[in-house]
Design a protein around this motif. Structure first.
Motif, PDB file in Angstrom:
ATOM      1  N   LEU A 278       0.827  -1.203   0.000  1.00 32.34           N
ATOM      2  CA  LEU A 278       0.000   0.000   0.000  1.00 32.34           C
ATOM      3  C   LEU A 278       0.863   1.255   0.000  1.00 32.34           C
ATOM      4  CD1 LEU A 278      -2.979   1.092   0.310  1.00 32.34           C
ATOM      5  CD2 LEU A 278      -2.469   1.216   2.773  1.00 32.34           C
ATOM      6  N   LEU A 279       1.902   1.258   0.823  1.00 31.44           N
ATOM      7  CA  LEU A 279       2.763   2.435   0.919  1.00 31.44           C
ATOM      8  C   LEU A 279       3.544   2.652  -0.373  1.00 31.44           C
ATOM      9  CD1 LEU A 279       4.131   1.937   4.548  1.00 31.44           C
ATOM     10  CD2 LEU A 279       2.349   3.517   3.787  1.00 31.44           C
ATOM     11  N   ARG A 280       3.967   1.571  -1.010  1.00 35.18           N
ATOM     12  CA  ARG A 280       4.744   1.706  -2.238  1.00 35.18           C
ATOM     13  C   ARG A 280       3.920   2.292  -3.372  1.00 35.18           C
ATOM     14  NH1 ARG A 280       7.956  -4.130  -1.895  1.00 35.18           N
ATOM     15  NH2 ARG A 280       9.587  -3.414  -0.444  1.00 35.18           N
ATOM     16  N   THR A 281       2.643   2.027  -3.360  1.00 35.38           N
ATOM     17  CA  THR A 281       1.777   2.584  -4.400  1.00 35.38           C
ATOM     18  C   THR A 281       1.150   3.903  -3.990  1.00 35.38           C
ATOM     19  OG1 THR A 281      -0.122   1.316  -3.565  1.00 35.38           O
ATOM     20  CG2 THR A 281       1.240   0.283  -5.283  1.00 35.38           C
ATOM     21  N   GLY A 282       1.338   4.295  -2.735  1.00 31.04           N
ATOM     22  CA  GLY A 282       0.669   5.484  -2.223  1.00 31.04           C
ATOM     23  C   GLY A 282       1.490   6.750  -2.257  1.00 31.04           C
TER      24      GLY A 282
END
Length: 388
Positions: A278-282
């Motif tokens: 989630l963080l990598r795409t956020g």
């Protein structure tokens, strides 16, 4: 802190004094004198601050002295060795002699660690110091090289051995210690009394034992109020989670448990793969992929994802950085994509009723919660206006 940093500290102080006297008549713009003032100021101010510091202070902070010690010894020793007049030889000799004697004192603090190094280093160091003071002016060529090499080996033998011991000993957690176990640690070993300030309140910190194991908040059987039980696997004692509990305790077998991958007061947790994804795409289009309370919480997420994570409130979440108003501005500007809830409790969980608490409350009031990988996440780009 002696065994952590001070092997060459006496030599640095002697050489600093000698170098300042030697360069005192040089021009104000002289680079050598300027360098000694800069590095000497660093060494003295930092050393005095550590010597008289109270409250939260840990032995590994002393690494801040290393650049100054190295720079002063490197600068002055080479200059004095190059000139080698009477005054230069005496300063070099005194620096080596005090290093040898202080090495013996530090080795006494770890009597079972390389006991054969003690007296040979002291005697050899004092002997070479006499040679430097009385005969170095007439020592030339290969013999001069041998004397200089012997001085270097004697001065560096013990700290080099301590370095190898540190490299060879497994370390974990946020309170690393260098070198061998010391019976004179400021924070005491088993049964030792607690120091001043924070360590007195929370149990003190022990050096690694001879097997390299650390008990950061007190030793089994000691008289420290928050030490672990005989098993030694609960760093904050029962009041902070207890054996096998989530939060700040350790699960049976010594594995620290954070519940859902959250970090703790002294460690960064490893987040679930779903949170990391989630963080990598956020991050796209945002300054921070997410924000969370406490530096260690943020560190775990940032290390796992490789994306910038805002650490609200500094180390334990209580510092006013950013303020609630600043945080609201960041959110309004779209600078932060997600907020990761750190739960409730002591330290980083809520910022000890400080900035972290006010920001957490505001987020919960204005954004909808979802669960990802066992942690509660709020999408700060999607205001739910739960309440006004």
């Amino acid at each position: 802190f002696g065994g952590q940093i001070s092997w060459l500290l006496p030599a640095a102080l002697v050489l600093l004094a000698g170098g300042l006297v030697w360069s005192a008549r040089r021009a104000r713009t002289d680079r050598l004198r300027a360098a000694l003032i800069v590095w000497g100021g660093w060494l003295v101010v930092t050393g005095v601050a550590f010597s008289f510091g109270q409250g939260i202070i840990h032995e590994y902070y002393s690494v801040a002295l290393a650049p100054a010690i190295g720079a002063i010894i490197g600068i002055v020793a080479t200059q004095l060795w190059h000139h080698r007049d009477v005054a230069a030889r005496i300063v070099l000799a005194v620096a080596l002699a005090v290093t040898a004697v202080w090495t013996g004192q530090l080795l006494d603090r770890s009597p079972s660690w390389y006991p054969s190094l003690h007296w040979p280093l002291v005697v050899a160091g004092c002997t070479i110091a006499v040679v430097l003071a009385l005969g170095a002016a007439r020592v030339r060529g290969g013999l001069a090289t041998a004397v200089g090499a012997a001085a270097i080996v004697i001065a560096l033998a013990a700290p080099a051995a301590a370095t190898l011991t540190t490299v060879d000993t497994p370390h974990a957690g946020a309170l690393p210690l260098a070198g061998p176990a010391s019976t004179a640690s400021r924070f005491g070993g088993a049964g030792g009394g607690p120091p001043r300030g924070f360590a007195r309140r929370f149990g003190g910190f022990n050096p690694p034992n001879q097997n390299g194991a650390q008990s950061p908040f007190g030793a089994p059987g000691g008289n420290l109020p928050f030490g672990p039980p005989a098993g030694g696997n609960v760093p904050f004692g029962a009041p902070f989670g207890g054996r096998g509990a989530n939060g700040f305790g350790r699960a049976p077998g010594g594995t620290r448990s954070f519940g859902g991958g959250l970090g703790g007061f002294l460690d960064a947790g490893k987040p679930d793969a779903a949170v990391t994804a989630l963080l990598r795409t956020g991050k796209a289009g945002h300054r921070w992929a997410a924000a969370t309370v406490g530096a260690n919480n943020a560190a775990g997420y940032q290390l796992a994802s490789g994306e910038p994570i805002m650490a609200i409130g500094g180390f334990n979440g209580s510092d006013p950085a950013p303020s609630l108003t600043q945080f609201e501005t960041y959110v309004a500007n779209g600078d932060i994509h997600y907020y990761i809830d750190s739960g409730s409790g002591f330290g980083p969980a809520q910022g000890a009723n400080g900035t972290g608490t006010s920001i957490s409350t505001w987020v919960r009031q204005h954004f909808a919660a979802t669960t990802v990988g066992g942690v509660t996440v709020y999408d700060l780009t999607q205001s739910s206006l739960v309440s006004e």
